[in-house]
Design an enzyme around this catalytic site. Structure first.
Site, PDB file in Angstrom:
ATOM      1  N   CYS A  36      61.018  26.330  71.466  1.00  0.00           N
ATOM      2  CA  CYS A  36      61.316  25.571  70.067  1.00  0.00           C
ATOM      3  C   CYS A  36      60.463  25.908  69.053  1.00  0.00           C
ATOM      4  O   CYS A  36      60.649  25.800  68.085  1.00  0.00           O
ATOM      5  CB  CYS A  36      61.676  24.101  70.391  1.00  0.00           C
ATOM      6  SG  CYS A  36      63.156  23.855  71.457  1.00  0.00           S
ATOM      7  N   CYS A 105      58.477  17.183  63.764  1.00  0.00           N
ATOM      8  CA  CYS A 105      56.956  17.622  64.201  1.00  0.00           C
ATOM      9  C   CYS A 105      56.432  16.241  64.328  1.00  0.00           C
ATOM     10  O   CYS A 105      55.684  15.991  65.396  1.00  0.00           O
ATOM     11  CB  CYS A 105      56.302  18.215  63.257  1.00  0.00           C
ATOM     12  SG  CYS A 105      56.759  19.959  63.238  1.00  0.00           S
TER      13      CYS A 105
END
Lengths: 143, 392
Positions: A36, A105
């Site tokens: 990812c 994130c």
């Protein structure tokens, strides 16, 4: 302002705080996967339930590095309980926001810290409520 | 020093093109469809530009259609060939896995509308072979569309050979030449294709204007309906400044193509040699069958967006095929089609050059890129384990 990043994100990306490895850390958390494109590893030094030092290594985009940096700043010198209470939103707010496609994130940063705390508990035989870490682990990926 | 190394994204509009355009914004603002003097001046400029573009491509002016972009040209060519084929019960379309989204997404839409699409895989360098195309063609194939050169990795496809196969089998062949036109020799007669797309801003012309070349006798349907512009094939008042600018830019690019191409090839290969010195790096795309201005590398253990933004801090403007720069979760479909694993494709860097690029700029990139790669690896939690594994 690159990619719609705030000045704070760019600052923490270009001059990341607490970057590096830690020898003999008391707790280490690693989350994400290379497929990812984001992996965060956080190291904790804990003395009397206080996080006296914290370091991170991150593979990922600018916001992955910036959220790692900010998250470590927010828990440095704080009690372990404060680190466990840290939310991804607190990291986002401290960075004056993140583009919506980059919110994951901040989630990764929160999880990396939780994983490091769990590792600290596990290593030191400290009992805890497993519900605190529900959902973690599936993101773990060993090197 | 700021090095613009993203010419595959867009180029600076040249001075000659810009100066040729300027009168058509204010002084000669007429509509080419008007019968009065203003209109006729615009109409004459349009005709001159059409003849110029035809000359640059080795085509005839009646085969040139001006559109709003390379993407529009691709859309029109593909949709037109598909719908024309469908009338004869030909509903099979063939393409490659590394086409631009203007091609792939148009084909996806046609698939939803009942067409069958064959996507040919490419080899590790990004090449499609004429044999693959020959094998894929069926009785009901309406179109083959393969790009002249790839926008990300720069690989130049054997389009003349592919065109020959298509001709023998009686299938329409379209090529997206958006990255190739004005950069590598491209002559319609020797190419043997049926349709070709190009865009103004990739060759130092303006944005917002493209060309669709369609061979005489090949049916072309309109995407945009309205007035009778472009011989009923593209409604909408013509973008005269843009068209004039594109024509001048293309003429200029074709005139200096050999000289610029030779110079850029030397600079490109110097950069490739230099970046190859970086541990665990690899060149993406074909080493020699590639655009003179394209360099594309992957650096293991780091992520493209970080690399890009740090390079930007050091005065290098580039691009990346990482997921983070594409706004999706997957890295570039082109890099994946070349067989790169996700984690390596995330660390890609594209540097693309133009006639304006100097050797000093290449040297600047070579001085700043390796330290940035090393720095990002030094803070990467995966780099040490990558180093410890045997090189694939």
């Amino acid at each position: 302002m690159a990619m719609g990043y705030s000045d704070a994100v760019m600052d923490h990306f270009i001059n990341p705080r607490n970057v590096g490895k830690m020898e003999n850390a008391d707790g280490v958390g690693k989350v994400g996967n290379a497929r990812c494109g984001d992996i965060m590893k956080i190291y904790l030094r804990v003395e009397d339930s206080i996080i006296t030092d914290v370091k991170f290594n991150t593979f990922g985009c600018a916001s992955a590095i910036a959220t790692s940096s900010m998250a470590t700043e927010l828990i440095k010198g704080k009690p372990i309980d404060d680190a466990l209470a840290l939310t991804n939103q607190a990291v986002v707010d401290a960075l004056d926001g993140l583009p919506s496609v980059k919110i994951h994130c901040s989630v990764l940063a929160e999880e990396a810290i939780k994983a490091a705390v769990k590792d600290y508990y596990d290593r030191h035989g400290i009992e805890y409520d497993p519900a605190l870490f529900a959902g973690l682990g599936k993101e773990h990926e060993e090197e | 020093m700021t090095v613009y190394a993203d010419n595959a994204a867009t180029t600076r509009c040249g001075k000659a093109a810009l100066n040729a355009m300027l009168p058509f914004f204010h002084k000669e603002f007429g509509n080419p469809s008007s019968l009065h003097s203003y209109g006729q001046k615009a109409s004459a400029a349009l005709q001159t530009a059409r003849e110029s573009v035809a000359r640059s491509l080795g085509a005839s002016p009646q085969e040139i259609y001006f559109t709003g972009s390379g993407s529009e040209s691709d859309n029109q060519a593909i949709r037109s060939a598909a719908l024309t084929g469908a009338k004869k019960n030909k509903r099979h379309l063939i393409t490659s896995a590394i086409e631009h989204h203007a091609v792939l997404h148009t084909l996806n839409q046609l698939k939803r509308e009942g067409f069958e699409v064959t996507i040919l895989p490419v080899d590790k360098d990004g090449l499609v072979t004429p044999e693959q195309v020959a094998d894929a063609i069926r009785m009901d194939s309406a179109l083959v569309t393969i790009m002249t050169a790839n926008n990300e990795v720069g690989t130049i496809e054997p389009v003349a050979e592919i065109a020959k196969v298509c001709k023998e089998k009686g299938v329409i062949f379209h090529t997206d030449a958006v990255q190739a036109a004005g950069h590598i020799p491209l002559d319609i007669k020797t190419l043997g294709a049926d349709m070709l797309s190009l865009s103004g801003h990739k060759l130092h012309g303006p944005k917002g204007v493209g060309v669709l070349w369609c061979r005489k006798g090949v049916p072309l349907l309109s995407l945009i309906n309205g007035g009778g512009q472009e011989r009923m094939r593209r409604a909408g008042t013509e973008n005269i400044p843009g068209i004039v600018g594109l024509a001048v830019a293309l003429e200029e690019a074709v005139a200096e193509l050999n000289e610029v191409g030779a110079r850029l090839t030397v600079l490109r290969d110097k950069l490739i040699a230099g970046l190859s010195q970086i541990e665990r790096s690899r060149l993406n795309g074909h080493p020699t069958k590639r655009l003179p201005g394209n360099v594309n590398f992957c650096f293991e253990g780091i992520e493209g967006e970080s690399l890009l933004l740090l390079l930007d801090q050091k005065g290098v403007c580039a691009s990346s095929g990482s997921a983070c720069t594409s706004g999706s979760l997957d890295p570039s479909h082109v890099l994946l089609a070349l067989g790169l694993p996700h984690e390596i494709a995330h660390g890609s860097l594209r540097l693309s050059f133009s006639r304006e690029t100097t050797e000093a700029e290449i040297d600047h990139i070579l001085s700043v890129a390796p330290p940035v790669v090393n720095y990002l690896r030094s803070i990467s939690p995966v780099w040490e384990s990558i180093q410890a594994t045997r090189r694939s």
